[in-house]
Design a protein around this motif. Sequence first.
Motif, PDB file in Angstrom:
ATOM      1  N   SER B 105       0.824  -1.205   0.000  1.00 15.50           N
ATOM      2  CA  SER B 105       0.000   0.000   0.000  1.00 15.50           C
ATOM      3  C   SER B 105       0.857   1.253   0.000  1.00 15.50           C
ATOM      4  CB  SER B 105      -0.897   0.040   1.230  1.00 15.50           C
ATOM      5  OG  SER B 105      -1.558  -1.160   1.396  1.00 15.50           O
ATOM      6  N   THR B 144     -13.584   4.965   4.633  1.00 13.27           N
ATOM      7  CA  THR B 144     -12.858   3.762   4.215  1.00 13.27           C
ATOM      8  C   THR B 144     -13.793   2.633   3.794  1.00 13.27           C
ATOM      9  OG1 THR B 144     -11.275   4.357   5.910  1.00 13.27           O
ATOM     10  CG2 THR B 144     -11.035   2.199   4.930  1.00 13.27           C
ATOM     11  N   SER B 148     -14.154   0.837   0.085  1.00 14.30           N
ATOM     12  CA  SER B 148     -13.768  -0.573  -0.014  1.00 14.30           C
ATOM     13  C   SER B 148     -14.902  -1.413  -0.577  1.00 14.30           C
ATOM     14  CB  SER B 148     -13.389  -1.127   1.356  1.00 14.30           C
ATOM     15  OG  SER B 148     -12.552  -0.246   2.022  1.00 14.30           O
ATOM     16  N   PRO B 190      -7.145  -4.547  -2.045  1.00 20.31           N
ATOM     17  CA  PRO B 190      -7.092  -3.825  -0.775  1.00 20.31           C
ATOM     18  C   PRO B 190      -5.982  -2.775  -0.748  1.00 20.31           C
ATOM     19  CG  PRO B 190      -6.820  -6.197  -0.409  1.00 20.31           C
ATOM     20  CD  PRO B 190      -7.115  -6.006  -1.845  1.00 20.31           C
ATOM     21  N   THR B 193      -7.019   0.300  -2.602  1.00 26.93           N
ATOM     22  CA  THR B 193      -7.988   1.052  -1.806  1.00 26.93           C
ATOM     23  C   THR B 193      -7.283   1.862  -0.712  1.00 26.93           C
ATOM     24  OG1 THR B 193      -9.329  -0.924  -2.067  1.00 26.93           O
ATOM     25  CG2 THR B 193     -10.209   0.799  -0.677  1.00 26.93           C
ATOM     26  N   TYR B 194      -6.403   1.175   0.017  1.00 30.25           N
ATOM     27  CA  TYR B 194      -5.587   1.849   1.032  1.00 30.25           C
ATOM     28  C   TYR B 194      -4.878   3.056   0.449  1.00 30.25           C
ATOM     29  CZ  TYR B 194      -4.757  -1.028   5.229  1.00 30.25           C
ATOM     30  OH  TYR B 194      -4.821  -1.647   6.418  1.00 30.25           O
ATOM     31  N   SER B 260      -6.787  -0.689   8.773  1.00 28.32           N
ATOM     32  CA  SER B 260      -6.739  -2.130   8.516  1.00 28.32           C
ATOM     33  C   SER B 260      -7.969  -2.826   9.077  1.00 28.32           C
ATOM     34  CB  SER B 260      -5.467  -2.730   9.101  1.00 28.32           C
ATOM     35  OG  SER B 260      -5.522  -2.698  10.502  1.00 28.32           O
ATOM     36  N   ILE B 263     -10.546  -2.404   6.147  1.00 25.00           N
ATOM     37  CA  ILE B 263     -10.144  -2.977   4.856  1.00 25.00           C
ATOM     38  C   ILE B 263      -9.997  -4.488   4.948  1.00 25.00           C
ATOM     39  CG2 ILE B 263      -8.334  -2.983   3.116  1.00 25.00           C
ATOM     40  CD1 ILE B 263      -8.540  -0.191   2.989  1.00 25.00           C
TER      41      ILE B 263
END
Lengths: 303, 320
Positions: B105, B144, B148, B190, B193-194, B260, B263
């Motif tokens: 990420s 977030t 996601s 993921p 996205t992060y 985290s 996600i």
Amino acid sequence: MSVNVGNVKDINENIISSPPTGIQVIAREFKKDKLAMFSLIGLVTVILGIYVAAFFLDQETLMKVSLRDKFAEPGDKFFLGADQGGRSILAQLILGARNSITIALSVTIITGIFGIAVGLITGYFGGLIDNIFMRIIDFFITIPVLMIIIVFVVIIPKYNVVTFIFIMSAFLWVSTARLVRSKSLTESRRDYVNASKTMGTGDAKIIFTEIMPNISSILIVDMTLSFAGNVGLETGLSYLGFGLPQSVPSLGTLVSYANNPLILQEKWWVWLPASLLILLLMLAINYVGQAIRRSADARQRLG
Amino acid sequence: MWKTILRRVLVMIPQLFVLSLLIFILASFMPGDPFTGLITPESDPNRLEELREAAGFYDPWYVQYYNWIVNAAQGDFGKSYTYKIAVADLIGDRALNTFWLSLLSVVLLYLIAIPLGVLAGRYQDTFLDKTIVLYSFISYAIPTFVLSLIFLFLFGYQFHWFPTTGTVDIKYDQGSWGYIWSKIYHMLLPAITYAILGTTGVIQYLRSEIIDSKSMDYVRTARSKGIPIRKVYSKHIFRNSLLPIAAFLGFTITGLLGGSIFIETIFGYPGMGQLFVQSITSRDYSVITALVLLLGFLTLLGSLLSDIIMSIVDPRIRID
């Protein structure tokens, strides 16, 4: 940069009259930025609409399960379809949005009052109080707040909406306090404060009637942005299942139905409207906040 | 320099102490005890009492705290009551997964954010700049879990571009290239996205830094010496603006650890965030306390790292 006649007139008027104050500057910024104006009007309309509509809805009858309407598709009977228990999505959306907004607003007000008071006082007096609070604030900044809130939510015995608001507030006043403190610190060393002190004005009066109005625009910005943050946090926690109790509709709970891959893929009407509503709310509130922030900083103003 | 770092580390110790105390108090308030889950109609109450006695449940709190913290310092967090294995082993695997995901990420984040920040700063007030500023605004405002879910829905289920859960396909042997690629492939969605969620800070900082540098004397000097504008940007401005970005790294890591929870839960990625949510649901409180302590420690470490990099990069911070 072109200067047209209108602007020159504006400038002339400003020279004659007193400089524009907080609200006027903000109003001018919104007039210049059409998107911000649109966001503000849209936001106010949506929030008012939600509150008015929620007033006519009855939570008890709505949350009743009717299996015949399980996953009814959007159509005549349910405008936005129904969920697993045959409950109307639209009604849940309205009630959920009302609950989410009310909670976010309450948290914002509580953290705002506490954070601003702590910030103003520590910044003004400095010294020992300031040192103590700064250590506390430093500590709060370094802990994994989201996790600790979740742990609190789980272990509080009589858990309800009010305790939820207090748990959130207990951890979220810190950033406001820190910001206000730094502003209050510089403001307290200004000449007008010294002059006022020399004249014998009381500390409380200086803090709340002299310093606070001067940093009011920063306070408004901070409140707006933390309101947006609180909407995000509340819906996020409810999404994970650690927010509002299951019986209370929330936008986050609606989104959390998407944890089931089947619903995520095929029953989009259950979770997508709530996600989009959260998204739009966040965008609009943040955009309004940014416009106010620009108007608080003379170098960034558009108007 | 060393004095600054040393002082910073010394400040960290009381913070860590208070954090551990807070977590310990929270843990003691958790409903039920780890043996509650073992109670069956056949279980003998006396036997349970013995177990509780042996686990030190009736010791005074400071003895319990002392035992807990001494064991924790040696990496012994007790046993997970749902997985029946040592907490340290359980977290170890998950931590490694979270580490790889965070690494990917961060790499993606800088790959996206640095070009965008530089372009926005260089072509200030053009259409390109406005688009980038709008993008960074949206990525800042969007929660977030909403982003996601929408990504998972679109790229995972609708377009089938990415796998929707897990860390690796079982058909590959461990250590083969296919295995590594499959692992990265599972992390990609993921991680993207992060990365998108984290870009705002870097873009805005880089942009304003470049806009400020434009009017600096050293840039004017370089231009008047006849250095082409492209080179001024890549060699002079970029280097000067990039250093503070390095200092962001610590805060970025901190932010990643917080995100985290969402996600990893949504993308079904078995990392520490997912483990945390699972342990909360199953009341596996030895795992919860260990995770909160560990993440608190990492958060402290992240801000320490930022401060240290900052004091290396910017000498003005060292003076006090």
